[in-house]
Design an enzyme around this catalytic site. Structure first.
Site, PDB file in Angstrom:
ATOM      1  N   LYS A   1     -46.325  28.243 -18.273  1.00  0.00           N
ATOM      2  CA  LYS A   1     -46.064  26.873 -18.709  1.00  0.00           C
ATOM      3  C   LYS A   1     -46.687  26.551 -20.057  1.00  0.00           C
ATOM      4  O   LYS A   1     -46.186  25.681 -20.772  1.00  0.00           O
ATOM      5  CB  LYS A   1     -46.568  25.866 -17.666  1.00  0.00           C
ATOM      6  CG  LYS A   1     -45.723  25.830 -16.415  1.00  0.00           C
ATOM      7  CD  LYS A   1     -45.922  24.526 -15.675  1.00  0.00           C
ATOM      8  CE  LYS A   1     -45.040  24.432 -14.457  1.00  0.00           C
ATOM      9  NZ  LYS A   1     -45.309  23.260 -13.634  1.00  0.00           N
TER      10      LYS A   1
ATOM     11  N   LYS B   1     -36.204  32.442 -12.195  1.00  0.00           N
ATOM     12  CA  LYS B   1     -36.267  31.501 -11.071  1.00  0.00           C
ATOM     13  C   LYS B   1     -35.379  30.278 -11.346  1.00  0.00           C
ATOM     14  O   LYS B   1     -35.321  29.816 -12.480  1.00  0.00           O
ATOM     15  CB  LYS B   1     -37.725  31.056 -10.936  1.00  0.00           C
ATOM     16  CG  LYS B   1     -38.082  30.369  -9.661  1.00  0.00           C
ATOM     17  CD  LYS B   1     -39.575  30.041  -9.630  1.00  0.00           C
ATOM     18  CE  LYS B   1     -39.927  28.958 -10.621  1.00  0.00           C
ATOM     19  NZ  LYS B   1     -41.270  28.397 -10.468  1.00  0.00           N
TER      20      LYS B   1
ATOM     21  N   LYS C   1     -36.326  23.393 -12.542  1.00  0.00           N
ATOM     22  CA  LYS C   1     -36.007  22.080 -13.102  1.00  0.00           C
ATOM     23  C   LYS C   1     -35.999  22.129 -14.618  1.00  0.00           C
ATOM     24  O   LYS C   1     -35.339  21.332 -15.273  1.00  0.00           O
ATOM     25  CB  LYS C   1     -37.106  21.069 -12.726  1.00  0.00           C
ATOM     26  CG  LYS C   1     -37.262  20.767 -11.271  1.00  0.00           C
ATOM     27  CD  LYS C   1     -38.559  19.948 -11.052  1.00  0.00           C
ATOM     28  CE  LYS C   1     -38.934  19.903  -9.576  1.00  0.00           C
ATOM     29  NZ  LYS C   1     -40.307  19.504  -9.309  1.00  0.00           N
TER      30      LYS C   1
HETATM   31  P1  TYM Z   1     -42.637  22.005  -7.496  1.00  0.00           P
HETATM   32  O1  TYM Z   1     -42.488  20.541  -7.658  1.00  0.00           O
HETATM   33  O2  TYM Z   1     -42.461  22.888  -8.680  1.00  0.00           O
HETATM   34  O3  TYM Z   1     -41.643  22.534  -6.395  1.00  0.00           O
HETATM   35  C1  TYM Z   1     -41.567  21.954  -5.103  1.00  0.00           C
HETATM   36  C2  TYM Z   1     -41.363  23.025  -4.049  1.00  0.00           C
HETATM   37  O4  TYM Z   1     -40.154  23.745  -4.325  1.00  0.00           O
HETATM   38  C3  TYM Z   1     -40.427  25.147  -4.330  1.00  0.00           C
HETATM   39  N1  TYM Z   1     -39.535  25.802  -5.316  1.00  0.00           N
HETATM   40  C4  TYM Z   1     -38.747  26.838  -5.022  1.00  0.00           C
HETATM   41  N2  TYM Z   1     -38.537  27.520  -3.880  1.00  0.00           N
HETATM   42  C5  TYM Z   1     -37.633  28.516  -3.910  1.00  0.00           C
HETATM   43  N3  TYM Z   1     -36.939  28.867  -5.038  1.00  0.00           N
HETATM   44  C6  TYM Z   1     -37.119  28.221  -6.212  1.00  0.00           C
HETATM   45  N4  TYM Z   1     -36.426  28.553  -7.286  1.00  0.00           N
HETATM   46  C7  TYM Z   1     -38.070  27.151  -6.231  1.00  0.00           C
HETATM   47  N5  TYM Z   1     -38.485  26.294  -7.199  1.00  0.00           N
HETATM   48  C8  TYM Z   1     -39.391  25.481  -6.612  1.00  0.00           C
HETATM   49  C9  TYM Z   1     -41.875  25.257  -4.748  1.00  0.00           C
HETATM   50  O5  TYM Z   1     -42.437  26.486  -4.347  1.00  0.00           O
HETATM   51  C10 TYM Z   1     -42.484  24.074  -4.020  1.00  0.00           C
HETATM   52  O6  TYM Z   1     -42.776  24.399  -2.675  1.00  0.00           O
HETATM   53  N6  TYM Z   1     -47.536  22.864  -7.346  1.00  0.00           N
HETATM   54  C11 TYM Z   1     -46.425  22.395  -6.542  1.00  0.00           C
HETATM   55  C12 TYM Z   1     -46.590  20.975  -6.022  1.00  0.00           C
HETATM   56  C13 TYM Z   1     -47.866  20.772  -5.287  1.00  0.00           C
HETATM   57  C14 TYM Z   1     -48.163  21.261  -3.979  1.00  0.00           C
HETATM   58  C15 TYM Z   1     -49.491  20.804  -3.719  1.00  0.00           C
HETATM   59  C16 TYM Z   1     -47.464  22.012  -3.036  1.00  0.00           C
HETATM   60  C17 TYM Z   1     -48.940  20.086  -5.735  1.00  0.00           C
HETATM   61  N7  TYM Z   1     -49.941  20.112  -4.805  1.00  0.00           N
HETATM   62  C18 TYM Z   1     -50.120  21.106  -2.514  1.00  0.00           C
HETATM   63  C19 TYM Z   1     -48.112  22.299  -1.823  1.00  0.00           C
HETATM   64  C20 TYM Z   1     -49.422  21.856  -1.574  1.00  0.00           C
HETATM   65  C21 TYM Z   1     -45.180  22.412  -7.430  1.00  0.00           C
HETATM   66  O7  TYM Z   1     -45.257  22.401  -8.619  1.00  0.00           O
HETATM   67  O8  TYM Z   1     -44.024  22.323  -6.773  1.00  0.00           O
END
Ligand code: TYM
Length: 345
Positions: free
Chosen positions: A121, A205, A208
């Site tokens: 990032k 991947k 967004k």
């Molecule tokens: P974020 O907002 O990027 O994504 C949310 C969830 O979607 C999953 N994800 C995917 N799974 C499969 N294939 C993909 N291409 C894909 N893109 C995204 C992510 O793995 C996630 O589960 N850091 C986290 C948010 C967060 C969090 C936490 C999660 C903050 N604190 C505590 C669990 C526990 C994030 O950026 O997710």
């Protein structure tokens, strides 16, 4: 001390996860996260909108509240019942940020230096990245441990952050002589939807932040757009093989088979058994059909919910009350362990 000799955590089981309000949600978020949350909802999961994490990169202040409501709408539209799951904005529970500060003093620089997401990032100019982006995984550890969560359903890209969470829990328990105080949370990652790849490049991947909208199926896409994007998805000229082993080296084909499997609740082997020998001219329309059947109704429900922000705000407020009620006593215990004057009894 090895993991098996650590004192066990004997508290209740608790499921928790979060999603950032930093752009349109897509199929990867649905299959890697939302769908798993729905399957676990009878356990009363804590599900938050990670608005503290979102501002580690610039977010327009005029849009952040609306983006937060959009994630709440996605939770509900995917099938979560706010009576069972607590849905809330992370910033409405101050204990996340307070515990994150304490954890900043527990986690080691060397641990954060290994985090691949920061490297991705921050790009070529890491000195220009926010400090928050660097300590992002420490806040994530606080999100999880402030509720003593034991199970965290996430996509595969979060695996390293979950490992760091376990390291923080273990070091805190050790440093403050509090065996078993924090659980070592288990990531729930398995399944064909754990890593959904871009429709334009099977080695990247689905994300967004990909500039190409054709690279992803958005939860808000209309049925037509879903069909068109699948039609345009990159593939190769070979028909689908009989075995998974033969899909290796064909990342686009492997990704589309995985997506079909996850959407249809089948294994990749079952999908191949049905489509072996068939080309993408046959497979893509079948995939489009299952994708539309799942995603289009979610988009319809999301749009309807977003027309009623008062109801979404009610859900978020109620969720935040429940979350604060769990987090506050745990934060108090943590402060007492650290020895703060403010926690004296
Ligand atoms: P974020 O907002 O990027 O994504 C949310 C969830 O979607 C999953 N994800 C995917 N799974 C499969 N294939 C993909 N291409 C894909 N893109 C995204 C992510 O793995 C996630 O589960 N850091 C986290 C948010 C967060 C969090 C936490 C999660 C903050 N604190 C505590 C669990 C526990 C994030 O950026 O997710």
């Amino acid at each position: 001390m090895t993991e098996d000799t650590l004192p066990p955590y004997l508290g209740p089981q608790r499921v928790l996860s979060g999603i950032q309000p930093s752009g349109a949600l897509h199929l990867g978020n649905y299959l890697g996260a939302l769908k798993k949350f729905v399957a676990l909802q009878d356990q009363g999961p804590l599900l938050f909108v990670a608005d503290l994490h979102a501002i580690t990169v610039w977010q327009e202040p005029q849009q952040l509240a609306a983006q937060t409501r959009e994630i709440a709408a996605a939770y509900i539209a995917s099938g979560l019942d706010p009576m069972k799951a607590s849905i809330f904005p992370q910033s409405a529970v101050p204990a996340h940020a307070e515990l994150a500060w304490i954890f900043n003093c527990v986690a080691r620089l060397g641990w954060l230096d290994r985090m691949t997401q920061f490297k991705e990032k921050s790009g070529a100019h890491k000195e220009r990245a926010s400090v928050g982006l660097y300590t992002y995984p420490v806040l994530q550890a606080a999100d999880i441990l402030i509720y003593k969560a034991t199970h965290v359903p996430v996509g595969e890209d979060q695996k390293q952050h979950l490992e760091l969470t376990r390291d923080v829990a273990q070091k805190f328990n050790h440093d403050f002589d509090a065996p078993g105080f924090f659980p070592l949370p288990e990531p729930l990652i398995a399944g064909p939807g754990a890593r959904v790849m871009s429709l334009r490049d099977g080695r990247a991947k689905m994300s967004k932040s990909d500039p190409s909208d054709n690279s992803r199926l958005n939860l808000m896409d209309e049925a037509d757009a879903i069909v068109q994007k699948i039609k345009k998805a990159k593939t190769d000229p070979e028909p689908l093989p009989e075995t998974l082993a033969e899909l290796k080296g064909r990342p686009e084909a492997e990704n589309l088979v995985g997506i079909y499997a996850a959407l249809a609740d089948q294994s990749a082997e079952q999908v191949l058994a049905q489509f072996a020998g068939k080309g993408f001219g046959t497979f893509k329309p079948a995939l489009a059909e299952v994708a539309v059947a799942t995603l289009a109704p979610i988009g319809v429900r999301m749009r309807a919910l977003m027309d009623d922000p008062v109801e979404i705000d009610r859900v978020l407020k109620q969720g935040a009350e429940r979350a604060n009620a769990i987090a506050e006593p745990i934060l108090k215990e943590v402060k007492a362990k650290v020895g703060y004057w403010s926690a004296r009894s």
